[in-house]
Design an enzyme around this catalytic site. Structure first.
Site, PDB file in Angstrom:
ATOM      1  N   ARG A  36       0.801  -1.215   0.000  1.00 20.42           N
ATOM      2  CA  ARG A  36       0.000   0.000   0.000  1.00 20.42           C
ATOM      3  C   ARG A  36       0.840   1.274   0.000  1.00 20.42           C
ATOM      4  O   ARG A  36       0.644   2.153  -0.833  1.00 20.42           O
ATOM      5  CB  ARG A  36      -0.938   0.022   1.217  1.00 20.42           C
ATOM      6  CG  ARG A  36      -1.899   1.197   1.190  1.00 20.42           C
ATOM      7  CD  ARG A  36      -2.758   1.276   2.430  1.00 20.42           C
ATOM      8  NE  ARG A  36      -3.638   0.135   2.568  1.00 20.42           N
ATOM      9  CZ  ARG A  36      -4.471  -0.038   3.584  1.00 20.42           C
ATOM     10  NH1 ARG A  36      -4.518   0.867   4.550  1.00 20.42           N
ATOM     11  NH2 ARG A  36      -5.241  -1.098   3.654  1.00 20.42           N
ATOM     12  N   HIS A  82      -8.103  -4.091  -7.885  1.00 19.23           N
ATOM     13  CA  HIS A  82      -7.873  -3.385  -6.623  1.00 19.23           C
ATOM     14  C   HIS A  82      -9.189  -3.232  -5.862  1.00 19.23           C
ATOM     15  O   HIS A  82      -9.869  -2.213  -5.990  1.00 19.23           O
ATOM     16  CB  HIS A  82      -7.262  -2.011  -6.921  1.00 19.23           C
ATOM     17  CG  HIS A  82      -6.598  -1.363  -5.739  1.00 19.23           C
ATOM     18  ND1 HIS A  82      -5.404  -1.819  -5.211  1.00 19.23           N
ATOM     19  CD2 HIS A  82      -6.954  -0.299  -4.975  1.00 19.23           C
ATOM     20  CE1 HIS A  82      -5.051  -1.047  -4.195  1.00 19.23           C
ATOM     21  NE2 HIS A  82      -5.984  -0.121  -4.026  1.00 19.23           N
ATOM     22  N   TYR A 127     -17.547  13.034 -14.405  1.00 16.91           N
ATOM     23  CA  TYR A 127     -17.421  14.217 -15.265  1.00 16.91           C
ATOM     24  C   TYR A 127     -16.103  14.262 -16.029  1.00 16.91           C
ATOM     25  O   TYR A 127     -16.027  14.865 -17.091  1.00 16.91           O
ATOM     26  CB  TYR A 127     -17.543  15.498 -14.433  1.00 16.91           C
ATOM     27  CG  TYR A 127     -18.851  15.630 -13.707  1.00 16.91           C
ATOM     28  CD1 TYR A 127     -20.055  15.685 -14.407  1.00 16.91           C
ATOM     29  CD2 TYR A 127     -18.896  15.703 -12.317  1.00 16.91           C
ATOM     30  CE1 TYR A 127     -21.266  15.806 -13.749  1.00 16.91           C
ATOM     31  CE2 TYR A 127     -20.100  15.830 -11.649  1.00 16.91           C
ATOM     32  CZ  TYR A 127     -21.281  15.879 -12.368  1.00 16.91           C
ATOM     33  OH  TYR A 127     -22.471  15.995 -11.711  1.00 16.91           O
TER      34      TYR A 127
END
Length: 754
Positions: A36, A82, A127
């Protein structure tokens, strides 16, 4: 009721809670560190970044393709590789698209992807649109060429690369930050051309020293530019140890007398800079600045204008102050903590980072060459079979037409392998033309030459070195750019002393009996005429300058200091001192002092003891003040009196029963703190019972008058008249005229008769 059978734990693992929790936390820690928070030396990416780049490549989102909705990309990332939150994955993708966050962005974003003022102000993923940048091809171009290992995804249905075959040291180029369990990483970004030049040096000479590498890599290169002002020695020490800090400073230029900031330090917001400068202006700590405004636009991403009040302002001094007090100068931690090729995280020096990455690169290129050699040999093997078929075309056709199982017959007749026989059987009729034989021979020749070249490179260390070296140089030529962060060694900025920022003007500091304080402009003010809160009245006043420190003495003998210009205006009734300082409970204030640090004052207790002290000995930054005068139990503190810098000054002390003593102030010792020496010969027993005490002190110099106050009445004694009360220190003095036996305090008039 039937009884419950006893629980049976047979076959169930049992272990102490301590052992279980220790193993569980260790597993979690290793997961956070390796999967991570920390980048890998190979491709310089964390797992989420690697999966985003790979998922985008699988979607065909290369730099030459059309942009695609970011939501589609993130859907693939979290659905296939993931399994974490979509917002976290999207934020990681946005970061890789921000040119002000990444030195060499991996994602080309279309839409609102945040701004330097607010990097997290990006639009939602429904968007925005995105695709990979050209630079990302350096991580992906060799992916399908046998260069990396593959692993199953989280649900075992797909494969994903363990690492990406980076052609450049991306771990240094884009850097990384992350916090794991018990460790963190802060790798600053660097310039591609400089890093490649250092790699080339190491390829040419593995014994290259750190000093030689630092000639190529001069320091970090932040995407927003600014100046790196750390010394070369500091930077070299960081690269030697893998730890340290880098100082960066904004860049400014002058335009028509205005200061224009054109580059800000990495991750510094322009609006935050404006807020910091405006706050100082409102607090009257920047009187030399008239205005600050943001003129940034598309053509000038950073353009903050600071307008000096006049052309007489020292710009260098002003900017040094702003560098020291705002984010225009920032310090960045450097911690080259990276996961190495052995899968273990460790802090590396610069040479180790480059050497280990070159090991990864040589291994990647070797695997690529072997993979290509295998492909070439396999194709040559097939071409050999096809050529045999063309040389015996009629026989091949006869066997195929007449035999039920032509493959084994072909293999036996022409000594072919199964693969060759299969290739012959799959050949289309159109390829049986005479020209195909010529094409096969031409392809054989080309592949044979390629095979020979590949074998030579794999057998020769020098040729392999040259190949890797040439590829690095070519990539640097294609994707490299000029350094953005200039390295200019400069001294650390110093803030302007607060007193230098304040207009120097005369002030009168007024203290009330209840401890309220205020500051009035000028020395002509009569403090007694000011209005006070109900039940409060005038206690003491001192005249000085706005840039000096006012020192307050409380009833316990502690001194507190505050800058005069920070005190509230005398237009109001002031504010309580207890809001600025922290005196002992129940303490009251006896007086106030102000002047230059070298000025001397007399401080005394009403038990008849005191001493001369320099004002600078009373200064204290501590809100709790500084213990100065030791006050006997049951006694109080008198208002202090300034010692004039003239000869012949007399210390006048008056007792509660109306006796006045005057003696040279030089007879009293100068001490930094303590009880002091006896000033007036009081009766010790009467002092304890408070039947007798010292009512006041004042230092009078030639040309001044002594005012003896009793209620509303006052008596003026000229300096010459004090001869009637002259005596030795510690004597009891002479009795004042009848009617003046109840003296409340002594004051000094600056001029005789004034």
């Amino acid at each position: 009721m039937p009884t419950q059978p006893p629980l049976n734990f047979e076959g169930i693992e049992r272990q102490p809670l301590r052992a279980f929790t220790e193993k569980a936390y260790l597993d979690y820690s290793m997961y956070v560190i390796l999967d991570r928070a920390l980048p890998h030396i190979g491709d310089g990416l964390k797992p989420v970044q690697r999966r985003i780049v790979y998922a985008m490549s699988e979607l065909g989102l290369s730099a030459a393709s059309k942009h695609k909705k970011s939501a589609r990309t993130i859907g693939d990332v979290i659905g296939k590789f993931h399994p974490h939150g979509d917002s976290a994955a999207y934020e990681a993708m946005v970061l890789m698209a921000q040119s002000f966050s990444y030195r060499y962005p991996l994602v080309d974003g279309q839409g609102n992807f945040g701004s330097p003022d607010d990097p997290k102000s990006f639009a939602a993923m429904r968007y925005t649109e995105s695709r990979l940048t050209k630079y990302a091809s350096l991580l992906l171009s060799e992916l399908g060429q046998g260069t990396v290992d593959w692993q199953l995804n989280f649900d075992g249905t797909l494969e994903e690369p363990v690492l990406l075959p980076s052609r450049v040291p991306n771990v240094l180029l884009n850097g990384a930050t992350g916090i794991a369990v018990g460790m963190a990483t802060d790798v600053p970004p660097h310039n591609l051309r400089e890093v490649v030049a250092a790699c080339v040096k190491l390829i040419d000479d593995p014994d290259t020293t750190l000093g030689d590498l630092c000639k190529s890599i001069k320091g970090p290169d932040y995407p927003t530019g600014a100046e790196i002002i750390s010394s070369k020695e500091e930077i070299r020490q960081i690269y030697k140890t893998g730890n340290g800090s880098i100082r960066a400073r904004a860049v400014y230029e002058m335009e028509d007398g205005d200061i224009v900031l054109t580059q800000l330090p990495y991750q510094v917001s322009g609006s935050r800079i404006q807020e910091q400068i405006a706050a100082q202006m409102q607090a009257k700590k920047l009187p030399m600045v008239e205005d600050v405004r943001d003129e940034s636009d598309h053509e000038h991403p950073t353009r903050i204008v600071i307008v000096p009040r006049s052309n007489r302002v020292d710009v260098e001094q002003l900017m040094a102050h702003l560098f020291a007090t705002t984010d225009l100068e920032r310090t960045y931690r450097v911690n080259l903590n990276i996961i190495g090729l052995d899968g273990r995280p460790r802090v590396m020096d610069l040479k180790s980072v480059l050497q280990e990455w070159l090991t990864f690169r040589f291994d990647t290129v070797t695997r690529r060459l072997k993979w290509r050699l295998d492909k070439v040999n396999a194709r040559l093997h097939i071409l050999d079979g096809l050529l045999a078929a063309y040389l015996n075309l009629d026989e091949v056709i006869r066997i195929i037409r007449r035999e039920e199982e032509p493959k084994p017959v072909l293999m036996k007749r022409f000594d072919l392998s199964e693969i060759q026989a299969e290739a012959i059987l799959e050949t289309k009729l159109r390829h049986l033309a005479k020209l195909e034989e010529m094409k096969i021979r031409g392809e054989q020749k080309e592949l044979a030459e390629e095979r020979d070249d590949l074998e030579k490179i794999l057998k020769s260390k020098a040729k392999l070195n040259k190949l890797v070296r040439d590829e690095l140089v070519a990539d640097a030529e294609t994707f490299g750019d000029d350094r953005k962060s200039r390295i200019v060694e400069r001294a650390a900025a110093q803030a302007i002393d607060e007193t230098e920022l304040v207009t120097v003007e005369p002030v009168t500091v007024v203290l009330s009996e209840r401890g309220w304080v205020r500051s009035a402009k000028g020395h002509e003010l009569d403090p007694a005429t000011l209005s006070y809160k109900t039940g409060d009245s005038f206690q003491a006043a001192a005249r000085g300058r706005s840039t000096q420190q006012a020192v307050f003495l409380d009833s316990t003998g502690r001194a507190y200091s505050l800058l005069a210009h920070t005190l509230p205006s005398a237009r109001g009734q002031g504010e309580p001192l207890s809001g600025r300082i922290d005196p002992p409970e129940g303490a009251t204030f006896a007086g106030v002092m102000i002047g230059d640090p070298e000025d001397r004052w007399v401080v005394a207790s009403d038990a008849g003891y005191g001493f001369v002290v320099k004002l600078e000995e009373l200064f204290s930054r501590n809100k709790a003040g500084k213990a100065v005068l030791k006050v006997p139990d049951g006694s109080g503190v008198l208002a202090p009196s300034a010692v004039p810098k003239v000869e012949g000054a007399l210390l006048c002390a008056v007792s509660s029963d109306g006796k006045l003593l005057a003696f040279p102030v030089g007879d009293l010792p100068e001490l930094p703190r303590g009880k002091g020496n006896k000033i007036f010969g009081l009766n010790a027993k009467k002092v304890e019972s408070r039947e007798e005490f010292l009512a006041g002190i004042a230092v009078v110099s030639p040309g001044q008058n002594l005012l003896v106050r009793s209620g509303e009445r006052k008596m003026t004694l000229k300096y010459a008249e004090l001869k009637d009360y002259r005596g030795e220190r510690a004597q009891r003095g002479a009795v004042l005229p009848r009617g003046w036996r109840k003296v409340e305090r002594l004051e000094v008039e600056s001029k005789e008769g004034g």
